[in-house]
Design an enzyme around this catalytic site. Structure first.
Site, PDB file in Angstrom:
ATOM      1  N   LYS A  22       4.056  -3.887   5.992  1.00 29.63           N
ATOM      2  CA  LYS A  22       5.258  -4.229   7.102  1.00 29.63           C
ATOM      3  C   LYS A  22       6.670  -4.353   6.008  1.00 29.63           C
ATOM      4  O   LYS A  22       7.639  -4.146   6.703  1.00 29.63           O
ATOM      5  CB  LYS A  22       4.925  -6.135   7.350  1.00 29.63           C
ATOM      6  CG  LYS A  22       5.982  -6.847   7.352  1.00 29.63           C
ATOM      7  CD  LYS A  22       5.520  -8.017   7.312  1.00 29.63           C
ATOM      8  CE  LYS A  22       5.797  -9.443   5.973  1.00 29.63           C
ATOM      9  NZ  LYS A  22       7.266  -9.197   5.814  1.00 29.63           N
ATOM     10  N   ASN A  23       6.480  -4.515   4.705  1.00 31.75           N
ATOM     11  CA  ASN A  23       7.753  -5.019   4.428  1.00 31.75           C
ATOM     12  C   ASN A  23       8.457  -3.052   4.255  1.00 31.75           C
ATOM     13  O   ASN A  23       9.427  -2.291   3.623  1.00 31.75           O
ATOM     14  CB  ASN A  23       7.452  -5.115   2.738  1.00 31.75           C
ATOM     15  CG  ASN A  23       7.460  -6.163   2.849  1.00 31.75           C
ATOM     16  OD1 ASN A  23       7.885  -7.290   4.071  1.00 31.75           O
ATOM     17  ND2 ASN A  23       7.069  -6.925   1.476  1.00 31.75           N
ATOM     18  N   ARG A  93      13.930 -13.032   7.495  1.00 27.85           N
ATOM     19  CA  ARG A  93      14.949 -12.736   6.345  1.00 27.85           C
ATOM     20  C   ARG A  93      15.681 -11.629   5.895  1.00 27.85           C
ATOM     21  O   ARG A  93      16.704 -10.599   6.175  1.00 27.85           O
ATOM     22  CB  ARG A  93      14.477 -12.904   5.477  1.00 27.85           C
ATOM     23  CG  ARG A  93      14.677 -15.034   4.676  1.00 27.85           C
ATOM     24  CD  ARG A  93      14.108 -15.000   3.160  1.00 27.85           C
ATOM     25  NE  ARG A  93      15.978 -14.789   2.359  1.00 27.85           N
ATOM     26  CZ  ARG A  93      16.206 -13.826   1.598  1.00 27.85           C
ATOM     27  NH1 ARG A  93      14.867 -12.796   2.091  1.00 27.85           N
ATOM     28  NH2 ARG A  93      17.185 -13.352   1.321  1.00 27.85           N
ATOM     29  N   CYS A 117      14.650 -21.199   2.828  1.00 27.83           N
ATOM     30  CA  CYS A 117      13.407 -20.620   3.454  1.00 27.83           C
ATOM     31  C   CYS A 117      12.133 -21.182   2.061  1.00 27.83           C
ATOM     32  O   CYS A 117      12.340 -21.986   1.493  1.00 27.83           O
ATOM     33  CB  CYS A 117      12.862 -19.268   3.401  1.00 27.83           C
ATOM     34  SG  CYS A 117      12.310 -18.412   1.778  1.00 27.83           S
ATOM     35  N   ARG A 122      16.896 -17.748  -1.671  1.00 30.56           N
ATOM     36  CA  ARG A 122      16.822 -16.525  -1.575  1.00 30.56           C
ATOM     37  C   ARG A 122      17.771 -15.957  -1.075  1.00 30.56           C
ATOM     38  O   ARG A 122      17.675 -15.429  -0.217  1.00 30.56           O
ATOM     39  CB  ARG A 122      15.298 -16.237  -0.668  1.00 30.56           C
ATOM     40  CG  ARG A 122      14.465 -16.112  -0.891  1.00 30.56           C
ATOM     41  CD  ARG A 122      13.278 -16.365  -0.164  1.00 30.56           C
ATOM     42  NE  ARG A 122      12.714 -14.985  -0.260  1.00 30.56           N
ATOM     43  CZ  ARG A 122      12.171 -14.147   0.665  1.00 30.56           C
ATOM     44  NH1 ARG A 122      11.361 -14.876   1.716  1.00 30.56           N
ATOM     45  NH2 ARG A 122      11.420 -12.298   0.376  1.00 30.56           N
ATOM     46  N   ASP A 305       4.155 -11.163  -4.168  1.00 27.81           N
ATOM     47  CA  ASP A 305       3.126 -11.450  -2.610  1.00 27.81           C
ATOM     48  C   ASP A 305       1.809 -11.578  -2.994  1.00 27.81           C
ATOM     49  O   ASP A 305       0.901 -11.815  -1.838  1.00 27.81           O
ATOM     50  CB  ASP A 305       4.146 -10.093  -2.232  1.00 27.81           C
ATOM     51  CG  ASP A 305       4.787 -10.208  -0.989  1.00 27.81           C
ATOM     52  OD1 ASP A 305       5.797 -11.219  -1.560  1.00 27.81           O
ATOM     53  OD2 ASP A 305       5.370  -9.445  -0.546  1.00 27.81           O
ATOM     54  N   ILE A 327       9.362 -14.869 -10.293  1.00 25.32           N
ATOM     55  CA  ILE A 327      10.720 -13.908  -8.921  1.00 25.32           C
ATOM     56  C   ILE A 327      11.111 -15.374  -8.166  1.00 25.32           C
ATOM     57  O   ILE A 327      11.916 -15.448  -7.979  1.00 25.32           O
ATOM     58  CB  ILE A 327       9.784 -13.111  -7.843  1.00 25.32           C
ATOM     59  CG1 ILE A 327       9.235 -11.964  -8.629  1.00 25.32           C
ATOM     60  CG2 ILE A 327      10.791 -12.323  -7.312  1.00 25.32           C
ATOM     61  CD1 ILE A 327       9.765 -10.968  -9.425  1.00 25.32           C
ATOM     62  N   ARG A 397       2.840 -13.105  10.719  1.00 26.99           N
ATOM     63  CA  ARG A 397       4.098 -12.082  10.166  1.00 26.99           C
ATOM     64  C   ARG A 397       3.912 -10.907   9.514  1.00 26.99           C
ATOM     65  O   ARG A 397       4.908 -10.069   9.550  1.00 26.99           O
ATOM     66  CB  ARG A 397       4.809 -13.499   9.392  1.00 26.99           C
ATOM     67  CG  ARG A 397       5.415 -14.985  10.351  1.00 26.99           C
ATOM     68  CD  ARG A 397       6.220 -15.124   9.832  1.00 26.99           C
ATOM     69  NE  ARG A 397       7.724 -13.889   8.583  1.00 26.99           N
ATOM     70  CZ  ARG A 397       7.924 -13.796   8.087  1.00 26.99           C
ATOM     71  NH1 ARG A 397       7.982 -15.176   6.604  1.00 26.99           N
ATOM     72  NH2 ARG A 397       8.538 -13.248   7.443  1.00 26.99           N
TER      73      ARG A 397
HETATM   74  C1  UD1 Z   1      11.389  -8.442  -1.028  1.00 28.85           C
HETATM   75  C2  UD1 Z   1       9.786  -8.566  -0.113  1.00 28.85           C
HETATM   76  C3  UD1 Z   1       9.272  -9.738  -0.067  1.00 28.85           C
HETATM   77  C4  UD1 Z   1       8.739  -9.897  -2.099  1.00 28.85           C
HETATM   78  C5  UD1 Z   1      10.441  -9.884  -2.302  1.00 28.85           C
HETATM   79  C6  UD1 Z   1       9.753 -10.236  -3.671  1.00 28.85           C
HETATM   80  C7  UD1 Z   1      10.908  -7.789   2.284  1.00 28.85           C
HETATM   81  C8  UD1 Z   1      11.058  -7.509   3.273  1.00 28.85           C
HETATM   82  N1  UD1 Z   1      10.150  -8.698   1.555  1.00 28.85           N
HETATM   83  O1  UD1 Z   1      11.856  -9.524  -0.643  1.00 28.85           O
HETATM   84  O2  UD1 Z   1       7.460 -10.112   0.753  1.00 28.85           O
HETATM   85  O3  UD1 Z   1       8.058 -11.434  -2.538  1.00 28.85           O
HETATM   86  O4  UD1 Z   1      10.859  -8.470  -1.744  1.00 28.85           O
HETATM   87  O5  UD1 Z   1       9.189  -8.668  -4.267  1.00 28.85           O
HETATM   88  O6  UD1 Z   1      10.350  -6.523   1.334  1.00 28.85           O
HETATM   89  N2  UD1 Z   1      17.572 -12.900  -4.864  1.00 28.85           N
HETATM   90  C9  UD1 Z   1      19.184 -13.289  -5.192  1.00 28.85           C
HETATM   91  N3  UD1 Z   1      20.129 -12.527  -4.968  1.00 28.85           N
HETATM   92  C10 UD1 Z   1      20.187 -11.430  -3.553  1.00 28.85           C
HETATM   93  C11 UD1 Z   1      19.361 -10.925  -3.383  1.00 28.85           C
HETATM   94  C12 UD1 Z   1      17.890 -11.588  -3.961  1.00 28.85           C
HETATM   95  O7  UD1 Z   1      19.342 -14.077  -6.185  1.00 28.85           O
HETATM   96  O8  UD1 Z   1      21.329 -10.679  -2.937  1.00 28.85           O
HETATM   97  C13 UD1 Z   1      16.798 -13.499  -5.745  1.00 28.85           C
HETATM   98  C14 UD1 Z   1      15.351 -13.899  -4.774  1.00 28.85           C
HETATM   99  O9  UD1 Z   1      15.857 -15.139  -4.847  1.00 28.85           O
HETATM  100  C15 UD1 Z   1      15.118 -13.961  -5.879  1.00 28.85           C
HETATM  101  C16 UD1 Z   1      15.010 -11.910  -6.715  1.00 28.85           C
HETATM  102  O10 UD1 Z   1      16.761 -12.181  -6.366  1.00 28.85           O
HETATM  103  O11 UD1 Z   1      14.693 -14.060  -6.600  1.00 28.85           O
HETATM  104  C17 UD1 Z   1      14.005 -10.909  -5.582  1.00 28.85           C
HETATM  105  O12 UD1 Z   1      14.398 -11.507  -4.461  1.00 28.85           O
HETATM  106  P1  UD1 Z   1      14.184  -9.604  -3.648  1.00 28.85           P
HETATM  107  O13 UD1 Z   1      13.730  -8.043  -4.385  1.00 28.85           O
HETATM  108  O14 UD1 Z   1      15.716  -9.435  -2.991  1.00 28.85           O
HETATM  109  O15 UD1 Z   1      13.033  -9.790  -2.370  1.00 28.85           O
HETATM  110  P2  UD1 Z   1      13.499 -10.188  -0.605  1.00 28.85           P
HETATM  111  O16 UD1 Z   1      14.466  -8.329  -0.990  1.00 28.85           O
HETATM  112  O17 UD1 Z   1      14.208 -10.598   0.244  1.00 28.85           O
END
Ligand code: UD1
Length: 418
Positions: A22-23, A93, A117, A122, A305, A327, A397
């Protein structure tokens, strides 16, 4: 609302095929916005988030056809709305993945800002500041991010923290930018590599995907392409736990063991017997489970995950395991549900301390997010008696018909509505 009824205690046995990731599918679908030509994606999982992304693309004006259950043909020739509305962003998201492609190709995008969330705040601040560095103007208007730009300009961007969708979003923006973009501290996840592969097939010039520095040479335009999505490493990891926690033995096919090296290593050290039968097949058998500590980290280390599923496994291991979640700040909601079933888990800040080897008994429990719900199915399968899991829409989902796959392996699980 749908619920699962599980009667635990049955060892799972047989052969199970892993669905597409999915990701990886979500950013690849968003990448179709980068070209007026058709992008064909195969091996998409049939899950709710994919349907949501399809709706998002169709609402914008994309033509989306589904010639087979796991294939979509997406044509973004005539886009009229450059918007990901709150209604969709709040349920998924990953809708923010439309931002990079829309700004890069059309010079405009409006994406509702995701709120907090279930698993934490996030934010998407790193996506936005990187887009600004590429020359986009970003404004916040009534809860929406409004981005505009003439042609984006390549530059050097260093992410403060590893962000998976952030890396993907900015990679998609940079492929059509003028000049060279360098992404430092880029995410190395297999899903980033898969997206880079699709983009390259579309004519993008990307090197370094899969390392922490990605270099993108912008091009004037991209073309259509055909691509097969990688297997879902999180689903594969979930079935590894399913075999181990039920004293079962499974053959897991259509997976990529390379993508779950850290998971295989850790599980093996706890006593789970895992054998690599081929490049795409693993055989897993339960063993004498011993508790081992675990820390979630960006790829190639242990994925957040699979943290909840690992906690499920540790409730049945001998000894004490400490799980450290680095994370997401609020990702232990499954612990209290497991405790209602007899697990001994203590939460201290970002750590969970599990005293394993406690007998689990069925209970009525509540799914709080996607991966947490998978872990609750796992403890339900291991517990004695009947477990009812409410709010399984979370699991829909991201898991393609999980109850049907488990039934075929001998799991007593059924979906019902009351
Ligand atoms: C993606 C995955 C999710 C997985 C996560 C971590 C998808 C659709 N989702 O989520 O399943 O759990 O990676 O492997 O691929 N952060 C910030 N600012 C930002 C972006 C992120 O502070 O602009 C923080 C987040 O809150 C979190 C960390 O960085 O603490 C990592 O998040 P991120 O890798 O961005 O997760 P997603 O891409 O949302």
């Amino acid at each position: 609302m749908d619920k699962f009824r599980i009667v635990g205690g049955k060892p799972l046995e047989g052969r199970i095929s892993i669905s597409g990731a999915k990701n990886s599918a979500l950013p690849c679908m968003a990448a179709a916005l980068l070209t007026p030509e058709t992008v064909v994606l195969h091996n998409l999982p049939y899950v709710r988030d994919i349907i949501t992304m399809r709706r998002l693309l169709e609402d914008m004006g994309c033509m989306v056809l589904m010639p087979e259950r796991n294939t979509l043909k997406i044509t973004a020739e005539d886009i009229q709305f450059f918007e990901a509305p709150y209604e969709l962003v709040k349920t998924m998201r990953a809708s923010v993945l439309a931002l990079g492609p829309l700004v890069a190709r059309f010079g405009q995008a409006k994406v509702s800002l995701p709120g907090g969330c279930a698993i934490g705040q996030r934010p998407i601040d790193m996506h936005l500041s990187a887009l600004e560095l590429l020359g986009a103007k970003i404004e916040l208007v009534g809860g929406d991010v409004v981005a505009s730009a003439e042609r984006l300009k390549g530059t050097e961007i260093t992410f403060d923290k590893v962000t998976v969708t952030g890396t993907e979003n900015i990679m998609m923006a940079a492929v059509l930018a003028k000049g060279t973009t360098i992404l430092n501290n880029a995410a190395r996840e297999p899903e980033v590599v898969d997206l880079a592969k699709l983009l390259s097939r579309m004519g993008a010039r990307i090197i370094g995907a899969g390392t922490n520095q990605i270099k993108i040479e912008g091009v004037e335009k991209l073309r259509g392409a055909e691509h097969t999505i990688i297997p879902d490493r999180i689903e594969a990891g979930t079935f590894l736990v399913a075999a181990a926690i039920t004293n079962g033995a499974l053959e897991i096919t259509d997976c990529n063991p390379e993508h779950i090296g850290s998971v295989i290593d850790l599980f093996s050290s706890t006593g789970v017997k895992i054998e690599r039968l081929s490049d795409v097949t693993l055989r897993v058998e339960s063993g004498n489970l011993q508790a081992k500590d675990m820390i979630t980290e960006p790829f190639p280390l242990f994925p957040t995950d699979l943290q909840a599923q690992y906690m499920a496994l540790m409730t049945q291991a001998q000894g004490q395991a400490v799980i450290t979640e680095t994370i997401f700040e609020n990702r232990f909601m499954h612990a209290s549900e497991m405790m209602r079933m007899g697990a001994n888990v203590q939460i201290k800040g970002n750590q969970a301390i599990i005293e394993g080897g406690k007998k689990l008994t069925g209970a009525k429990i509540l799914a709080s997010d996607l991966r947490a719900s998978a872990s609750l199915v796992l403890v339900g399968l291991a517990a004695e008696g009947e477990t009812i899991i409410d709010r399984v829409y979370h699991i829909d989902r991201g898991y393609d018909k999980i109850e049907e796959k488990l039934q075929r392996l001998g799991g007593q699980i059924e979906r019902f509505r009351d």
